[in-house]
Design a protein around this motif. Structure first.
Motif, PDB file in Angstrom:
ATOM      1  N   UNK A  71       0.826  -1.204   0.000  1.00  0.00           N
ATOM      2  CA  UNK A  71       0.000   0.000   0.000  1.00  0.00           C
ATOM      3  C   UNK A  71       0.864   1.258   0.000  1.00  0.00           C
ATOM      4  N   UNK A  72       1.966   1.241   0.748  1.00  0.00           N
ATOM      5  CA  UNK A  72       2.873   2.389   0.769  1.00  0.00           C
ATOM      6  C   UNK A  72       3.473   2.603  -0.623  1.00  0.00           C
ATOM      7  N   UNK A  73       3.862   1.530  -1.276  1.00  0.00           N
ATOM      8  CA  UNK A  73       4.417   1.633  -2.633  1.00  0.00           C
ATOM      9  C   UNK A  73       3.375   2.184  -3.600  1.00  0.00           C
ATOM     10  N   UNK A  74       2.122   1.745  -3.454  1.00  0.00           N
ATOM     11  CA  UNK A  74       1.052   2.220  -4.340  1.00  0.00           C
ATOM     12  C   UNK A  74       0.816   3.715  -4.155  1.00  0.00           C
ATOM     13  N   UNK A  75       0.735   4.167  -2.915  1.00  0.00           N
ATOM     14  CA  UNK A  75       0.473   5.575  -2.637  1.00  0.00           C
ATOM     15  C   UNK A  75       1.621   6.460  -3.129  1.00  0.00           C
ATOM     16  N   UNK A  76       2.845   6.010  -2.885  1.00  0.00           N
ATOM     17  CA  UNK A  76       4.025   6.815  -3.223  1.00  0.00           C
ATOM     18  C   UNK A  76       4.508   6.599  -4.662  1.00  0.00           C
ATOM     19  N   UNK A  77       3.875   5.673  -5.383  1.00  0.00           N
ATOM     20  CA  UNK A  77       4.323   5.313  -6.731  1.00  0.00           C
ATOM     21  C   UNK A  77       5.805   4.934  -6.711  1.00  0.00           C
ATOM     22  N   UNK A  78       6.153   4.134  -5.717  1.00  0.00           N
ATOM     23  CA  UNK A  78       7.552   3.777  -5.477  1.00  0.00           C
ATOM     24  C   UNK A  78       7.780   2.333  -5.893  1.00  0.00           C
ATOM     25  N   UNK A  79       8.312   2.129  -7.095  1.00  0.00           N
ATOM     26  CA  UNK A  79       8.436   0.778  -7.633  1.00  0.00           C
ATOM     27  C   UNK A  79       9.894   0.348  -7.829  1.00  0.00           C
ATOM     28  N   UNK A  80      10.809   1.061  -7.186  1.00  0.00           N
ATOM     29  CA  UNK A  80      12.178   0.587  -7.021  1.00  0.00           C
ATOM     30  C   UNK A  80      12.581   0.935  -5.591  1.00  0.00           C
ATOM     31  N   UNK A  81      13.581   0.253  -5.056  1.00  0.00           N
ATOM     32  CA  UNK A  81      13.812   0.386  -3.613  1.00  0.00           C
ATOM     33  C   UNK A  81      14.350   1.750  -3.213  1.00  0.00           C
ATOM     34  N   UNK A  82      15.041   2.476  -4.125  1.00  0.00           N
ATOM     35  CA  UNK A  82      15.510   3.810  -3.764  1.00  0.00           C
ATOM     36  C   UNK A  82      14.321   4.746  -3.531  1.00  0.00           C
ATOM     37  N   UNK A  83      13.379   4.751  -4.485  1.00  0.00           N
ATOM     38  CA  UNK A  83      12.212   5.619  -4.362  1.00  0.00           C
ATOM     39  C   UNK A  83      11.398   5.257  -3.123  1.00  0.00           C
ATOM     40  N   UNK A  84      11.238   3.939  -2.893  1.00  0.00           N
ATOM     41  CA  UNK A  84      10.434   3.479  -1.762  1.00  0.00           C
ATOM     42  C   UNK A  84      11.043   3.925  -0.428  1.00  0.00           C
ATOM     43  N   UNK A  85      12.326   3.652  -0.229  1.00  0.00           N
ATOM     44  CA  UNK A  85      12.929   3.945   1.071  1.00  0.00           C
ATOM     45  C   UNK A  85      13.289   5.415   1.233  1.00  0.00           C
ATOM     46  N   UNK A  86      13.418   6.151   0.146  1.00  0.00           N
ATOM     47  CA  UNK A  86      13.560   7.607   0.270  1.00  0.00           C
ATOM     48  C   UNK A  86      12.262   8.201   0.801  1.00  0.00           C
ATOM     49  N   UNK A  87      11.120   7.644   0.357  1.00  0.00           N
ATOM     50  CA  UNK A  87       9.818   8.110   0.853  1.00  0.00           C
ATOM     51  C   UNK A  87       9.593   7.686   2.300  1.00  0.00           C
ATOM     52  N   UNK A  88      10.126   6.535   2.684  1.00  0.00           N
ATOM     53  CA  UNK A  88       9.909   6.009   4.031  1.00  0.00           C
ATOM     54  C   UNK A  88      10.914   6.565   5.049  1.00  0.00           C
ATOM     55  N   UNK A  89      12.182   6.620   4.671  1.00  0.00           N
ATOM     56  CA  UNK A  89      13.247   6.966   5.611  1.00  0.00           C
ATOM     57  C   UNK A  89      13.861   8.336   5.367  1.00  0.00           C
ATOM     58  N   UNK A  90      13.452   9.013   4.299  1.00  0.00           N
ATOM     59  CA  UNK A  90      14.040  10.309   4.003  1.00  0.00           C
ATOM     60  C   UNK A  90      15.519  10.189   3.699  1.00  0.00           C
ATOM     61  N   UNK A  91      16.352  11.073   4.254  1.00  0.00           N
ATOM     62  CA  UNK A  91      17.784  11.054   3.927  1.00  0.00           C
ATOM     63  C   UNK A  91      18.520   9.807   4.433  1.00  0.00           C
ATOM     64  N   UNK A  92      17.857   9.019   5.265  1.00  0.00           N
ATOM     65  CA  UNK A  92      18.496   7.809   5.792  1.00  0.00           C
ATOM     66  C   UNK A  92      18.238   6.577   4.924  1.00  0.00           C
ATOM     67  N   UNK A  93      17.685   6.792   3.705  1.00  0.00           N
ATOM     68  CA  UNK A  93      17.341   5.646   2.866  1.00  0.00           C
ATOM     69  C   UNK A  93      18.575   4.821   2.493  1.00  0.00           C
ATOM     70  N   UNK A  94      19.744   5.451   2.486  1.00  0.00           N
ATOM     71  CA  UNK A  94      20.954   4.710   2.109  1.00  0.00           C
ATOM     72  C   UNK A  94      21.302   3.620   3.126  1.00  0.00           C
ATOM     73  N   UNK A  95      20.782   3.744   4.343  1.00  0.00           N
ATOM     74  CA  UNK A  95      20.982   2.658   5.313  1.00  0.00           C
ATOM     75  C   UNK A  95      20.408   1.355   4.771  1.00  0.00           C
TER      76      UNK A  95
END
Length: 373
Positions: free
Chosen positions: A62-86
């Motif tokens: 559902x988070x991926x659908x709302x954010x249109x995040x279909x690769x892991x960079x886009x997904x975790x940038x939306x979830x973790x902000x600047x900490x997505x590289x973790x």
């Protein structure tokens, strides 16, 4: 029917395809995380794994659908902000670990089947994954879906054959009802580190159009993905506790059946599951790089997908030869599972859930305003 399949079943089949090679295919992780807690304790652990996957995948889809995040960079940038590289660092580490386990298992399996060097099986795995990675997402999705269906059928045959041959031994082990402590923690930890497969399933999620579809698809993925593991676990009870010490318990169990055609067919399909897992992990990395290059106005060529796959797998095979499959699983997975809980599970249950709720409220308000107008 095609729409129903792509919406409700394909995400679960792809997720299961990615986890099965490293997770269920060898039986080694089942021995480490579930069989170590006894017959009943292991089944309880699987229940905890299924519940964890169902909740996290439903939220994640559902988070991926709302954010249109279909690769892991886009997904975790939306979830973790600047900490997505973790997550990216963690993903690369566990990708190397899983690929190392696959390389080691493939080498052992081919060596035992044909009496040749273990490196031949590892190189065969490397080349096959590299070729599939070259062809990209649409081919990978079709291969994963059809191979998963074949796998379910073969696992069912395998389970029935073991049950007929060693039913008394399995029944007596189950009757003891052994439950050793820690099954809940290990069930959750097993689910957590296997969420590495979540990154590999994102590319098939654009077919999810509504909240209901995303949540139901995620919950079904949790159920679909746990079934093969339970079948292998119950079959392994036929040789409990000795089977716990085997590097590749499934191959050991096949040898005890002494059914040549089933052993050959199972190992062919098992090799295919190693390929599925490896190509799913590599494809997620390729998609992340492709998205970054597209954003900068450049194209990611197919040959580069092949090269990246070869480099990753060659590194993993070196680790497999240097360390060994049992030490890799016992030492690496436990530590990384806690990292996945911290970086994936906890943020989805807090930040992700909050953003999903806010998105729902926003949609409801927009609908109310449009109706009033």
């Amino acid at each position: 029917m095609t729409s129903i399949f792509r919406t409700y079943l394909l995400p679960g089949l792809v997720f299961q395809s990615v986890i099965i090679g490293g997770g269920y295919g060898t039986g080694r992780e089942i021995a480490e995380f579930f069989l170590s807690h006894g017959a009943l304790g292991g089944l309880l652990g699987f229940a905890a794994t299924a519940a964890t996957w169902a909740v996290i995948l439903a939220l994640g889809f559902e988070f991926a659908r709302i954010m249109k995040a279909y690769d892991y960079k886009t997904f975790f940038a939306a979830l973790l902000g600047p900490f997505w590289r973790l997550f990216e660092i963690l993903y690369v580490l566990i990708a190397l670990l899983v690929l190392s386990v696959l390389g080691s298992a493939a080498g052992r399996m081919v060596a035992e089947a044909f009496g040749i060097s273990t490196i031949a099986g590892s190189l065969g795995l490397l080349l096959t994954i590299g070729v599939l990675a070259f062809f990209g997402g649409s081919v990978i999705a079709r291969v994963m879906a059809w191979w998963s269906l074949l796998l379910f059928a073969l696992y069912a045959v395998f389970f029935v054959w073991v049950a007929i041959s060693f039913g008394d031994a399995i029944a007596s082990t189950l009757e003891v009802g052994q439950v050793d402590g820690g099954w809940l923690l290990d069930g959750v930890r097993y689910a957590a580190y296997n969420l590495v497969a979540f990154a590999a399933v994102l590319f098939v999620l654009p077919s999810l159009k509504t909240r209901r579809e995303a949540i139901l698809s995620g919950a079904l993925a949790g159920a679909i993905s746990v079934i093969p593991g339970v079948l292998v676990f119950v079959a392994m009870l036929a040789r409990y506790p000795d089977i716990q010490q085997q590097a590749v318990p499934v191959v050991f169990l096949l040898q005890t059946l002494n059914v040549v055609w089933l052993s050959i067919l199972f190992q062919v399909v098992l090799f295919g599951t190693f390929v599925e897992t490896g190509v799913g992990i590599i494809h997620a990395i390729n998609e992340r790089i492709a998205a970054a290059m597209t954003a900068s106005g450049r194209a990611f060529p197919h040959w580069a997908r092949f090269v990246l796959a070869i480099v990753f797998l060659a590194t993993a095979i070196f680790l497999a030869e240097a360390i060994g499959i049992i030490d890799l699983i016992a030492g690496g997975y436990g530590i990384l599972s806690y990292a996945f809980i911290a970086i994936v599970v906890a943020p989805l249950l807090t930040i992700g859930l909050f953003k999903i709720a806010v998105a729902k409220e926003k949609q409801t308000e927009e609908h109310r305003v449009s109706c009033n107008q």
